[in-house]
Design an enzyme around this catalytic site. Structure first.
Site, PDB file in Angstrom:
ATOM      1  N   SER A 100      -0.638  -3.575  26.835  1.00 30.07           N
ATOM      2  CA  SER A 100       0.648  -4.068  27.337  1.00 30.07           C
ATOM      3  C   SER A 100       1.723  -3.935  26.276  1.00 30.07           C
ATOM      4  CB  SER A 100       0.515  -5.531  27.776  1.00 30.07           C
ATOM      5  OG  SER A 100      -0.369  -5.668  28.861  1.00 30.07           O
TER       6      SER A 100
ATOM      7  N   GLY B 286       1.292  -3.363  32.507  1.00 24.41           N
ATOM      8  CA  GLY B 286       1.506  -4.320  31.427  1.00 24.41           C
ATOM      9  C   GLY B 286       1.629  -5.742  31.945  1.00 24.41           C
ATOM     10  N   LYS B 287       1.011  -6.657  31.220  1.00 23.63           N
ATOM     11  CA  LYS B 287       1.158  -8.080  31.544  1.00 23.63           C
ATOM     12  C   LYS B 287       2.310  -8.592  30.676  1.00 23.63           C
ATOM     13  CE  LYS B 287      -1.844 -12.068  32.452  1.00 23.63           C
ATOM     14  NZ  LYS B 287      -1.626 -12.116  33.914  1.00 23.63           N
ATOM     15  N   ILE B 288       3.511  -8.393  31.178  1.00 19.84           N
ATOM     16  CA  ILE B 288       4.745  -8.532  30.398  1.00 19.84           C
ATOM     17  C   ILE B 288       5.478  -9.809  30.812  1.00 19.84           C
ATOM     18  CG2 ILE B 288       6.957  -7.421  29.876  1.00 19.84           C
ATOM     19  CD1 ILE B 288       5.430  -4.737  30.676  1.00 19.84           C
TER      20      ILE B 288
END
Length: 315
Positions: A70, A166-168
């Site tokens: 990410s 992505g874990k944004i």
């Protein structure tokens, strides 16, 4: 004993920028770039009390790798290796093992720190790991009986609008708005469609359904969904049991006439859905495949399935 928050018992220590410190010392500056612009990444990881009384983190390695992926996607340079972040999570729990004897929720997070402002700024990355006791995200009753969901008026962002692998941090505003809309309308959770109108995911979970022919379906990774680690776990559980899962698109009305629906995620674990948009799902009770996945999932995380032992990191 540490104090408690609305989430339950919290850690006495946190890991911040390479060292353990007291929880109340974990400060960042008001001018932290990520606070203003949302440039950060995070993970949610669970540790469980296993059947033999030990504490084990579930799929820690995969979560750490996704955190680094990410960060790479958004060009955020984390100054720690995969092994260093892995050890930070383990050491944080090991330092207060007695506090979390019954399990814990870990939150690694990395974000652009303070320094210059503006969209083009590049400041040093801050990295932290915190932990607390967090029960079933959608409630114990939801786990047992199922929840009520609403298809949101908010759309899951397009693949050219956000970075779906992505874990944004900043991207979760989309999910927060959908979740709040659903809760204010009297539902437990929101289901978001993609820009073409196909089911994408819930506000913080992946989604599976079992249609009247017994075919299990989940949205594909070619769509705007997070590549969930719990989703991957469910796919293994189902396929290892000889069941076929189709990773395909489907419409919201397919949910209205299906036999079973369940959500999955680290926080939500395996949560059945008993109603969508005021339409009861089948008989309104968790179905047999949902119950099977639930049972296997909890057996795995509690160390009762030797073939999945590699997914557990014991503290």
């Amino acid at each position: 004993m540490s104090s408690t928050s609305s989430s339950g018992v919290r850690a006495e220590q946190i890991w911040l920028d390479g060292r353990l410190m007291k929880w109340d010392e974990g400060h960042v500056h008001l001018m932290t770039h990520a606070l203003h612009y949302g440039l950060g990444v995070f993970e949610g990881i669970r540790a469980y009390k296993t059947h033999d009384g030990r504490l084990a983190v579930f799929r820690l390695r995969e979560h750490v790798r996704r955190l680094l992926d990410s960060a790479h996607i958004i060009m955020l340079k984390i100054p720690y290796t995969e092994d260093e972040l892995f050890d930070a999570c383990v050491n944080l729990l090991r330092a207060q093992k007695d506090l979390f004897a019954n399990g814990a929720y870990l939150r690694p997070v990395a974000f652009m720190g303070d320094g210059a402002m503006g969209l083009g700024a590049v400041n040093p990355t801050r990295t932290a790991v915190t932990a607390w006791d967090w029960g079933a995200y959608l409630g114990d009753k939801g786990i047992k009986e199922g929840i009520r969901a609403k298809v949101s008026s908010y759309t899951r962002m397009h693949v050219n609008v956000n970075m779906v692998r992505g874990k944004i941090t900043g991207q979760y505003v989309n999910s927060i708005l959908a979740k709040r809309e659903a809760v204010l309308a009297g539902y437990d959770e929101a289901i978001l469609l993609d820009i073409s109108g196909f089911v994408a995911e819930a506000s913080g979970e992946n989604i599976f359904q079992v249609n009247k022919k017994g075919i299990i379906k989940t949205p594909p990774l070619s769509g705007p969904i997070l590549d969930g680690i719990t989703r991957d776990t469910v796919l293994h559980i189902l396929r290892d049991s000889g069941r076929t899962v189709e990773e395909v698109t489907f419409t919201r009305d397919a949910l209205y006439i299906t036999n079973e629906i369940f959500l999955c995620g680290t926080a939500a674990e395996i949560t059945p859905v008993r109603e969508v948009d005021n339409r009861q799902v089948a008989d309104g009770k968790p179905g047999p495949i949902t119950r099977y996945v639930q049972d296997m999932y909890f057996r795995i995380v509690r160390g009762q399935e030797p073939r999945y032992a590699d997914w557990l990191t014991y503290i």
